[in-house]
Design a protein around this motif. Sequence first.
Motif, PDB file in Angstrom:
ATOM      1  N   GLU A   1     110.794 117.211 -19.687  1.00 38.10           N
ATOM      2  CA  GLU A   1     109.584 117.785 -19.113  1.00 38.10           C
ATOM      3  C   GLU A   1     109.860 119.262 -18.856  1.00 38.10           C
ATOM      4  O   GLU A   1     111.015 119.671 -18.723  1.00 38.10           O
ATOM      5  CB  GLU A   1     109.220 117.082 -17.803  1.00 38.10           C
ATOM      6  CG  GLU A   1     108.990 115.595 -17.932  1.00 38.10           C
ATOM      7  CD  GLU A   1     107.751 115.239 -18.744  1.00 38.10           C
ATOM      8  OE1 GLU A   1     106.993 116.158 -19.131  1.00 38.10           O
ATOM      9  OE2 GLU A   1     107.536 114.051 -19.004  1.00 38.10           O
TER      10      GLU A   1
ATOM     11  N   ILE B   1      99.732 124.211 -19.764  1.00 39.44           N
ATOM     12  CA  ILE B   1      99.641 122.752 -19.618  1.00 39.44           C
ATOM     13  C   ILE B   1      99.359 122.099 -20.974  1.00 39.44           C
ATOM     14  O   ILE B   1      99.949 121.076 -21.334  1.00 39.44           O
ATOM     15  CB  ILE B   1      98.561 122.381 -18.585  1.00 39.44           C
ATOM     16  CG1 ILE B   1      99.009 122.817 -17.185  1.00 39.44           C
ATOM     17  CG2 ILE B   1      98.275 120.877 -18.607  1.00 39.44           C
ATOM     18  CD1 ILE B   1      97.928 122.740 -16.131  1.00 39.44           C
TER      19      ILE B   1
ATOM     20  N   ARG C   1     104.690 120.600 -17.497  1.00 37.45           N
ATOM     21  CA  ARG C   1     104.361 119.550 -16.538  1.00 37.45           C
ATOM     22  C   ARG C   1     104.212 120.104 -15.122  1.00 37.45           C
ATOM     23  O   ARG C   1     103.524 119.527 -14.291  1.00 37.45           O
ATOM     24  CB  ARG C   1     105.452 118.475 -16.564  1.00 37.45           C
ATOM     25  CG  ARG C   1     105.243 117.322 -15.625  1.00 37.45           C
ATOM     26  CD  ARG C   1     104.093 116.439 -16.015  1.00 37.45           C
ATOM     27  NE  ARG C   1     104.394 115.591 -17.160  1.00 37.45           N
ATOM     28  CZ  ARG C   1     103.589 114.626 -17.586  1.00 37.45           C
ATOM     29  NH1 ARG C   1     102.439 114.402 -16.978  1.00 37.45           N
ATOM     30  NH2 ARG C   1     103.925 113.901 -18.633  1.00 37.45           N
TER      31      ARG C   1
ATOM     32  N   ALA D   1     107.831 116.478 -11.810  1.00 42.48           N
ATOM     33  CA  ALA D   1     107.749 116.471 -13.275  1.00 42.48           C
ATOM     34  C   ALA D   1     108.541 115.310 -13.862  1.00 42.48           C
ATOM     35  O   ALA D   1     108.085 114.625 -14.775  1.00 42.48           O
ATOM     36  CB  ALA D   1     108.254 117.805 -13.833  1.00 42.48           C
TER      37      ALA D   1
ATOM     38  N   CYS E   1     102.010 116.111 -12.654  1.00 42.51           N
ATOM     39  CA  CYS E   1     101.786 117.514 -13.005  1.00 42.51           C
ATOM     40  C   CYS E   1     101.484 118.280 -11.716  1.00 42.51           C
ATOM     41  O   CYS E   1     100.604 117.892 -10.951  1.00 42.51           O
ATOM     42  CB  CYS E   1     100.621 117.636 -13.976  1.00 42.51           C
ATOM     43  SG  CYS E   1     100.370 119.310 -14.597  1.00 42.51           S
TER      44      CYS E   1
END
Length: 203
Positions: A68, A85, A90, A110, A115
């Motif tokens: 992530e 995004i 994230r 994350a 998010c």
Amino acid sequence: MGEPVRVSVVAMDPMLEAGATGALHSCPDVAVAGPAEAAEVTVVIVDAVAEAVLDLVRETRNRPDRPEVVLVATDLRPAEALHAIAAGARGLLRRREASADRLARTVLAAAGGDCTVPPDLLDSLLEHRARPVERAGVGGVALNEREREVLRLVADGRETGEIAQELCYSPRTVVSVVHDITHRFRLRNRAHAVAYALRAGLL
């Protein structure tokens, strides 16, 4: 208590990288990954959210370990945040707000699939998505009406010939429109273009 989340840090400025790494070392729930180790989360620290940064986010997400991405930027505007995004980030943080505790919490969120964006930016993002005329990309790049028409039909699963017939374009024009979109936003193919436009609020 589970294993610490493995985190790597990427920054153009070695001082910033060292500072973020030191901050993360202070959190017992986080372990900073070594150069050859896989990471669950990668923290990317930048000044501005430019196309090269979006490319870096995509490339990081496409690594074999698929970490992530938490993006820390000097400044974040709604359009830039939307594109970050959509590119796969994230978590988003402004550098001035990235204390050791907040950075660690964003990393852990994350890793858990959440998010995170700054609270004041969230309202702006929702408002920004609600205004079609202002759905601009980084640097003011947006989809024009012809591009939106073509991409909507691509999203519906239509083939090039079908799209050309419905919109009264030549097949070459349809191919050109899709190519322009994928080239401008540095996307891989038609499916990626549709996914990107939907996630960024451009359709």
